[in-house]
Each structure stands twice: as C-alpha cells, then as structure tokens.
Enzyme design. Sequence first.
Site, PDB file in Angstrom:
ATOM      1  N   HIS A   1       0.827  -1.218   0.000  1.00 18.24           N
ATOM      2  CA  HIS A   1       0.000   0.000   0.000  1.00 18.24           C
ATOM      3  C   HIS A   1       0.863   1.270   0.000  1.00 18.24           C
ATOM      4  O   HIS A   1       0.444   2.305   0.511  1.00 18.24           O
ATOM      5  CB  HIS A   1      -0.953   0.045   1.210  1.00 18.24           C
ATOM      6  CG  HIS A   1      -1.683  -1.235   1.456  1.00 18.24           C
ATOM      7  ND1 HIS A   1      -2.903  -1.524   0.896  1.00 18.24           N
ATOM      8  CD2 HIS A   1      -1.337  -2.322   2.185  1.00 18.24           C
ATOM      9  CE1 HIS A   1      -3.299  -2.735   1.282  1.00 18.24           C
ATOM     10  NE2 HIS A   1      -2.369  -3.248   2.066  1.00 18.24           N
TER      11      HIS A   1
ATOM     12  N   SER B   1      14.267  21.883 -16.165  1.00 14.82           N
ATOM     13  CA  SER B   1      13.051  22.682 -16.380  1.00 14.82           C
ATOM     14  C   SER B   1      13.449  24.003 -17.007  1.00 14.82           C
ATOM     15  O   SER B   1      14.509  24.561 -16.688  1.00 14.82           O
ATOM     16  CB  SER B   1      12.368  22.911 -15.030  1.00 14.82           C
ATOM     17  OG  SER B   1      11.572  24.072 -15.085  1.00 14.82           O
TER      18      SER B   1
ATOM     19  N   LYS C   1      15.442  22.246 -10.849  1.00 18.80           N
ATOM     20  CA  LYS C   1      14.794  20.969 -11.162  1.00 18.80           C
ATOM     21  C   LYS C   1      15.678  20.010 -11.953  1.00 18.80           C
ATOM     22  O   LYS C   1      16.413  20.409 -12.845  1.00 18.80           O
ATOM     23  CB  LYS C   1      13.514  21.206 -11.993  1.00 18.80           C
ATOM     24  CG  LYS C   1      12.387  21.846 -11.244  1.00 18.80           C
ATOM     25  CD  LYS C   1      11.635  20.929 -10.286  1.00 18.80           C
ATOM     26  CE  LYS C   1      10.898  19.776 -10.915  1.00 18.80           C
ATOM     27  NZ  LYS C   1       9.665  20.175 -11.578  1.00 18.80           N
TER      28      LYS C   1
ATOM     29  N   GLU D   1       9.350   8.787 -16.870  1.00 19.70           N
ATOM     30  CA  GLU D   1       7.971   9.246 -17.129  1.00 19.70           C
ATOM     31  C   GLU D   1       7.536   8.913 -18.555  1.00 19.70           C
ATOM     32  O   GLU D   1       6.384   8.543 -18.797  1.00 19.70           O
ATOM     33  CB  GLU D   1       7.863  10.757 -16.898  1.00 19.70           C
ATOM     34  CG  GLU D   1       7.964  11.128 -15.420  1.00 19.70           C
ATOM     35  CD  GLU D   1       8.059  12.638 -15.243  1.00 19.70           C
ATOM     36  OE1 GLU D   1       7.065  13.326 -15.465  1.00 19.70           O
ATOM     37  OE2 GLU D   1       9.154  13.116 -14.901  1.00 19.70           O
TER      38      GLU D   1
END
Length: 439
Positions: A154, A275, A281, A288
């Site tokens: 979980h 970024s 970043k 992704e």
Amino acid sequence: MKLWGGRFKDKESKLMEDFNSSLSFDKELYEYDIKGSIAHVKMLAKCNILTECERDKIIDGLESILKDINEGQLLIEGDYEDIHSFVEMNLISRIGDVGKKLHTARSRNDQVAVDFRLYAKDRAKEIIEEIEDLMNVIVKLGEENNVIMPGYTHLQRAQVVTFKYHIMAYHSMLLRDKKRMINALDIMDESPLGCCALAGTTYDTDRNFTAKELGFKKPVDNFLDGVSDRDFALEVLGASSIIMMHLSRLSEEIILWSSKEFDFVLISDEFSTGSSIMPQKKNPDAAELVRGKTGRVYGDLIALLTTMKGIPLAYNKDMQEDKERFFDGVNTVLSCLKIMKGMLSTLKVKSENTKKAVKKGFLNATEGADYLVTKGIPFRDAHRIIGEIVLHCEGAGKGIEELSLEELQKFSPVFIEDVYEFIDYENTLNRGIKKEIIK
Ligand code: ARG
C-alpha cells in the site's frame, strides 16, 4: 501504378488511390519482401514452373533492387499501391517481361503474410536480446547494492528487504516476458507462402521448400488461416504490452525514489532533463516517458485486436491496418527497453537513505510478534501486544528497539534481553525463510 486493371473501364479516383496505398508505411518490409520473392522464384524453378535462366534473371534483378535501396540509390516512393507493387514493377522495368513471371503461383495475400511474419520474427528476436541485456543490468545493479531498504505494501513501509531483492523482482518479471516472447516466436514460426490468395494454386508448388529456405519450421496447415492469421502480431504486441506494464511499474518506482520525499536514488544526468523555468529541477523524464508510452503500446494491441475481431475468412483489406500499429508497438517497446537499460546502468542508490528509511518505519514489528511467538504467545495475541507497543512508540517518538527491557516488559513479561538481537533490522533477514532475501 498498379499490378491490376485489366477488368476496369474507368480510372481509380485519386482520393481512393491515396486511401488504398500502404507504401508510405509498408516500405519498412522491403527487405523481407525481396527475400520472400527470391525464395519463391527458387521454388518455382525447382518445380519446373520457371527455367533456371528465368530464375537467375529474376534473382539478379531482385538483388539489384535490394542493393540500390540499401545504398540509397533507389528511394521507395511514388504512386505505387504498396511495397509489393513497388518491387515487382521496378523488377519489370529493370529486367523486362521475364519479371512478369515472378508472381506466378502467388498472391499478395500470402506475400504480405510471409513478409510480415519474417519481420515480426526479427523484431521478436531483438526484443528478446534487449530483455536479456536489461536483466543483466538489473543483476549488476542489485549486486552492487545489497543494502537494506523498506519493503512496501500500500506504499506504506512494511518489512525490511534489500534493494537487491527489490530490484530482482523485476528480473523475475523480465524472465517471464522473455519466455512469452520466445513462445510467440515459436508459434509464429510457420510459413504462409504458397497459400496464394486463399485456396492454394493449380501448380505443383513446394511449400516445404520455401518454408525451409526462409528459415521457418514448417508451412502453415491451412491456406485460409495462413493468409488471414495475424495472431503472431497480436502475440508480440500482447507480450510487449506486459513488458511495458512491467517497465511502467519500475518507472513509477524510480520516479518516486528519485523524489526528495524518498531520496533513495540518483538518476544520472545522462537520463534526466531540466526545467525551462525552475533552475533547481532535475526531472525523471526518461522514466515518465516509459510510463507514458505504455498506454501507447496497449493502444496498438487493442487497435489490432479490434481490427481483427469481425473479419470473415480469408484476407480482407482491413488487415492492411495491422502494420502501423505493429511497427509502432515494437519500436516503442524496443526504445523503452534501451532507455531503461541506460537509466539503470547509471543509477546511484543512496544506501544511507534506504537504511535510514528502514529505521523510521517500525519495520521490525512483524518480527517482534514472531519473537513473542517463540516465547509461547499465540500469534494473534502477539500481534495485539506489538500493536500496543507501536502505538506507545509513536507517542514517544521511538523505535521498538529503542525501548528499554523494563518498558517492553510492561506490555508482556516474556520479553528478555535476546529481543534486541531478534528484532535487529539486518538480523531479521538472517532468520527462517527470509534468508532467501539475502541469499
Ligand atoms: N497492402 C496490402 C496489405 O498490407 C497487401 C495485400 C493486398 N492484397 C489484396 N488482395 N489487395 O494487406
């Protein structure tokens, strides 16, 4: 420019011509088309349907076309209906009328089926090689990082495992992926060449010969099925979809682990991006994109399944829609396997942080209960006692192992000094079947 027209009075509309043409994408099959034609011509000569001289002329012509395409001298373009028409018409313009004999005892239906299977076999083999490479990278990454970390259920810290054991779960998945792809390869290894349009031919051809010549185990059993079966493409896309699902789960973990919240891994600069507005970043774009492209491969599978579902026997033009989806699916899975290999072979595991996370999560609670069981307490009671201890620890901001013996004995008198050794995080992996985790 077409291979047919004798029975037509009027010209095809330009709109229809464009709609019907598959050259822009089936050009990908040119090598396999030429290979299939060479095998076919050899067979025709062997069966005395063509002379040896005719055979040699046609083969020379086909080989010159292959060479010119490979060397960029001949571009696959023009208003041809498909790659099969392109090759045949180029052959006729190179060697004259004898080129018109190539298509004896063959249809584009068995021609495209054999081209496509040859293509699918090669792509499946490439996928298998990429899976093997990735599996090797995973073994190495695991071996270099045999450090404790929390195991989760979980997405909550649950019990102690090691990074190696965790990452090796993906090795098990990939091993199944490999077996599935090998199985797909095995099932598709039958030649449809010689089925002709749907019902064979009046010539005495030799399907065993062409099957062998092209490296297939045997010819297909049934002509109708042979020309209209696309299971092989579906199986590769199905196995690819499962591979993508695995890669996507792994990507999700890498994305989480590389966040400041987890901070378990560092993705190399080679496989990260920045970024345009936030200078601090460093984004896990590779992971992704793999996660994102998973939907695309599922889409390819579902599109082809849907195309195939209502098609009566045998060949129907709907099946021309098989190629783009298949090309896209296999190209996507191949690029994702390569990216994952690159990302994992340069990934750094922050073992200090994985260890720290273990200490913060009561990851020895289950083992604490096991300890009480060794002292004669039934497991259900032991579970409750440790639950009460955890509740107390949360209030006190301590781990179970940080409580004194007196404190522990307030919850159960059976606690003695050996408890600390029993619930030590690393030691928990030294006991019972858990030893497999650190094997
Ligand atoms: N371009 C076609 C395809 O990909 C080749 C087969 C054409 N067959 C036919 N009977 N028109 O399916």
